[in-house]
Design a protein around this motif. Structure first.
Motif, short mmCIF file in Angstrom:
data_model
loop_
_atom_site.label_atom_id
_atom_site.label_comp_id
_atom_site.label_asym_id
_atom_site.label_seq_id
_atom_site.Cartn_x
_atom_site.Cartn_y
_atom_site.Cartn_z
N THR A 153 7.30 -11.38 -14.50
CA THR A 153 7.39 -11.51 -13.04
C THR A 153 7.82 -10.21 -12.38
N ALA A 154 8.84 -9.54 -12.94
CA ALA A 154 9.33 -8.29 -12.36
C ALA A 154 8.24 -7.23 -12.33
N ILE A 155 7.49 -7.12 -13.42
CA ILE A 155 6.43 -6.11 -13.49
C ILE A 155 5.32 -6.42 -12.49
N LEU A 156 4.92 -7.68 -12.42
CA LEU A 156 3.83 -8.04 -11.51
C LEU A 156 4.27 -7.91 -10.06
N MET A 157 5.49 -8.32 -9.74
CA MET A 157 5.98 -8.19 -8.36
C MET A 157 6.01 -6.72 -7.93
N TRP A 158 6.46 -5.87 -8.81
CA TRP A 158 6.52 -4.45 -8.50
C TRP A 158 5.12 -3.86 -8.34
N GLY A 159 4.25 -4.15 -9.31
CA GLY A 159 2.91 -3.56 -9.28
C GLY A 159 2.09 -3.98 -8.08
N THR A 160 2.03 -5.28 -7.83
CA THR A 160 1.24 -5.76 -6.69
C THR A 160 1.88 -5.38 -5.37
N GLY A 161 3.22 -5.41 -5.32
CA GLY A 161 3.91 -5.02 -4.09
C GLY A 161 3.71 -3.55 -3.77
N ASP A 162 3.78 -2.69 -4.78
CA ASP A 162 3.57 -1.26 -4.58
C ASP A 162 2.16 -0.99 -4.07
N ALA A 163 1.18 -1.68 -4.64
CA ALA A 163 -0.20 -1.51 -4.19
C ALA A 163 -0.37 -1.98 -2.74
N ALA A 164 0.23 -3.12 -2.41
CA ALA A 164 0.13 -3.65 -1.05
C ALA A 164 0.77 -2.71 -0.04
N ALA A 165 1.90 -2.10 -0.43
CA ALA A 165 2.58 -1.17 0.47
C ALA A 165 1.68 0.00 0.86
N ALA A 166 0.91 0.50 -0.12
CA ALA A 166 0.01 1.63 0.17
C ALA A 166 -1.24 1.16 0.91
N LEU A 167 -1.82 0.05 0.48
CA LEU A 167 -3.07 -0.42 1.09
C LEU A 167 -2.89 -0.81 2.55
N ILE A 168 -1.70 -1.30 2.89
CA ILE A 168 -1.41 -1.66 4.29
C ILE A 168 -0.75 -0.50 5.03
N GLY A 169 0.18 0.14 4.36
CA GLY A 169 0.96 1.18 5.03
C GLY A 169 0.15 2.41 5.40
N ILE A 170 -0.77 2.85 4.53
CA ILE A 170 -1.52 4.09 4.81
C ILE A 170 -2.45 3.93 6.02
N PRO A 171 -3.29 2.87 6.06
CA PRO A 171 -4.20 2.78 7.22
C PRO A 171 -3.57 2.14 8.46
N PHE A 172 -2.58 1.28 8.26
CA PHE A 172 -2.06 0.50 9.40
C PHE A 172 -0.59 0.77 9.72
N GLY A 173 0.06 1.63 8.94
CA GLY A 173 1.49 1.88 9.15
C GLY A 173 1.75 2.76 10.35
N LYS A 174 2.02 2.17 11.47
CA LYS A 174 2.25 2.92 12.72
C LYS A 174 3.74 3.20 12.96
N HIS A 175 4.60 2.42 12.36
CA HIS A 175 6.03 2.55 12.60
C HIS A 175 6.72 3.08 11.34
N LYS A 176 6.97 4.36 11.32
CA LYS A 176 7.56 4.99 10.16
C LYS A 176 9.04 4.63 10.03
N VAL A 177 9.50 4.60 8.79
CA VAL A 177 10.89 4.28 8.51
C VAL A 177 11.70 5.58 8.55
N HIS A 178 12.68 5.64 9.40
CA HIS A 178 13.46 6.86 9.58
C HIS A 178 14.87 6.74 9.00
N LEU A 179 15.06 5.75 8.14
CA LEU A 179 16.35 5.63 7.48
C LEU A 179 16.59 6.84 6.58
N LYS A 180 17.85 7.20 6.40
CA LYS A 180 18.18 8.43 5.67
C LYS A 180 17.62 8.48 4.25
N PRO A 181 17.73 7.41 3.44
CA PRO A 181 17.21 7.52 2.08
C PRO A 181 15.69 7.61 2.01
N ALA A 182 14.94 7.11 3.01
CA ALA A 182 13.49 7.09 2.98
C ALA A 182 12.92 8.50 3.15
#
Length: 502
Positions: A398-427
């Motif tokens: 479960t941990a591996i699949l959650m990470w892998g699919t979540g990481d892919a979703a973050a890029a597939l959604i974030g790159i074309p549709f990510g309009k609001h960048k995260v400006h938190l210090k660690p990011a």
């Protein structure tokens, strides 16, 4: 069934001869003595060697003719080797009869594997400064030719294998020949050495012809045809391509033959069978996935970042699948490590090819090989901790699949549709809230799917650990540098699951 192996052995032998001037016995002998019961007797390896040598006669001859048409033969630098090898091959043949089956069988199996590894490490055996064709040997070249000619000649007669490869190394590394010229010259010599050695074998043991004439006929015909076709191919492609193809074939074949040969010993350990079955199931999963990825790459106009994440999804999902089908945590972890060890040198060789960079999308040189090495070792650790220590294989999957699919979703959604960048210090400033939300949602769905379908947990029992794991994973991915999230994200998700899951 044996007749199928005769054909396969002859095909492999012919291809090896035509591609790189390898002795037919390098491939043929291991297959015959390991997979054909009729060659397992006291003289089985000797008979297999004789058949391979006989097949080498016409196979080397047609290969020589093909290389000769392309002016890739240099006897002025190879005549001493020719004389010495012809002289010593008969002596080696008689010594082989005295040595018996054990020496021959073990030697040829290991030689096949290490010749393949050698080609993968250095596909192009030529030196940077090759000599001109027809240039005479100097005193050093004469001494080298005498030494190696005598030893290779004896070895060719003794085991019927390795002569072509050893001549290839001598001609390229010591005598300065270009690769294809070395192959053509070595196959010219092998035509005569194979003739002498095979005749010597048959005279010493006539049953080879009287009892094995059908095997002899099949192997000679198939090996000759395969040698002709592969020699024509080799003379039309680059040296490096020839070396890579030959190395891959021989490495896989040698490893398979060694496993089969020593299976009576290996099978005494239960973990051996578990690892092989786990690896086999992994291949059954990954091969169709790779075929689908190649079809997507070459027949669609998918954006590069999308294809990159598809690669990630295949890597993560195949490991989840492997954990689910594995019989023990040891089998899953060891198999992951073996895959990492096999992939790294292969990718290190392939990344030097121009097509590699067109196929894979790398942010920097060497990224693919290092990422996969880290991935599979991380998979092994996650499995060992969750399953081996805490007895919760479902948490690892479960941990591996959650990470892998979540990481892919973050890029597939974030790159074309990510309009609001995260400006938190660690990011790092490139990630978006849209991508983070996508990671959380997809991780939640995939985690629940594993718990509900694989673990058969009730929904109420699954929701809390998966929900918490998805939140922690999304936050960890958001705050982790991209080069470290391979370790930090799955570790964080796993920790939450181990604490909260039953």
């Amino acid at each position: 069934m044996e007749y199928i192996w005769y054909v396969i052995a002859a095909l492999g032998a012919g291809i090896g001869t035509g591609l790189a001037g390898l002795s037919a016995a390098t491939i043929m002998v291991p297959i015959l003595i390991v997979l054909c019961p009729s060659f397992s007797g006291e003289t089985g390896a000797y008979q297999a060697t004789a058949i391979a040598l006989a097949s080498d006669i016409l196979g080397s001859a047609v290969t020589t003719i093909t290389y000769g048409k392309h002016k890739n033969i240099d006897l002025k630098r190879g005549w001493i080797m020719l004389t010495c090898i012809l002289t010593m091959s008969t002596v080696g043949s008689y010594a082989a009869w005295l040595a018996g089956n054990v020496v021959l069988g073990s030697f040829t199996l290991f030689l096949t594997f290490f010749i393949g590894i050698r080609f993968l490490i250095k596909p192009d055996t030529s030196r940077e400064n090759t000599v001109d064709k027809g240039e005479k040997l100097d005193l050093k070249g004469i001494a080298i030719s005498l030494f190696f000619g005598l030893t290779i000649g004896f070895g060719t007669g003794f085991v019927g294998t390795g002569g072509g490869m050893m001549m290839l190394v001598v001609f390229t590394a010591f005598l300065g020949m270009e690769l294809k010229t070395a192959v053509g010259t070595s196959t010219f010599i092998m035509t005569f050495t194979a003739l002498i050695a095979s005749v010597s074998h048959i005279i010493i043991h006539p049953a080879i012809v009287l009892e094995r004439w059908n095997v002899l006929l099949i192997c000679i015909v198939v090996a000759t045809a395969a040698s002709l076709v592969s020699a024509q191919f080799a003379n039309r492609v680059q040296n490096r391509t020839v070396g890579l193809v030959t190395g891959a074939v021989l490495t896989v074949l040698g490893a398979a033959m060694l496993i089969l040969h020593y299976w009576p010993v290996l099978s005494k350990f239960a973990i051996t069978g578990m690892i092989l079955r786990c690896f086999g199931k992994f291949l059954m999963y990954i091969i169709p996935c790779v075929a689908a990825l190649l079809a997507i790459k070459f027949f669609t106009k998918v954006p590069q970042f999308v294809f990159r994440k598809l690669l990630h999804l295949v890597a993560f999902s195949c490991t989840t699948f492997m954990i689910i089908v594995a019989e023990s945590w040891q089998a899953a972890s060891i198999t992951s490590c073996l895959i990492a060890v096999l992939l790294y040198p292969l990718l290190a060789v392939l990344e030097k090819e121009s097509w590699f960079h067109n196929l894979f999308v790398q942010k920097k040189s060497g990224e693919i090989k290092y990422s996969l090495l880290m991935l599979f070792f991380m998979f092994a650790v996650v499995t060992a901790v969750a399953w081996g220590i805490f007895g919760k294989p479902y948490d690892a999957a479960t941990a591996i699949l959650m990470w892998g699919t979540g990481d892919a979703a973050a890029a597939l959604i974030g790159i074309p549709f990510g309009k609001h960048k995260v400006h938190l210090k660690p990011a790092d400033g490139k990630k978006s809230w849209e991508g983070t939300a996508a990671m959380f949602l997809v991780s939640l769905i995939c985690g629940l799917a594993v718990f509900l379908l694989y673990c058969h947990f009730p929904f109420w029992k699954s929701l809390l650990p998966i929900f918490a794991g998805a939140i922690v994973g999304a936050i960890t991915e958001l705050c982790s540098p991209s080069e470290y999230d391979t370790v930090t994200v799955p570790a964080a998700i796993l920790a939450v699951l181990l604490i909260l899951s039953a």
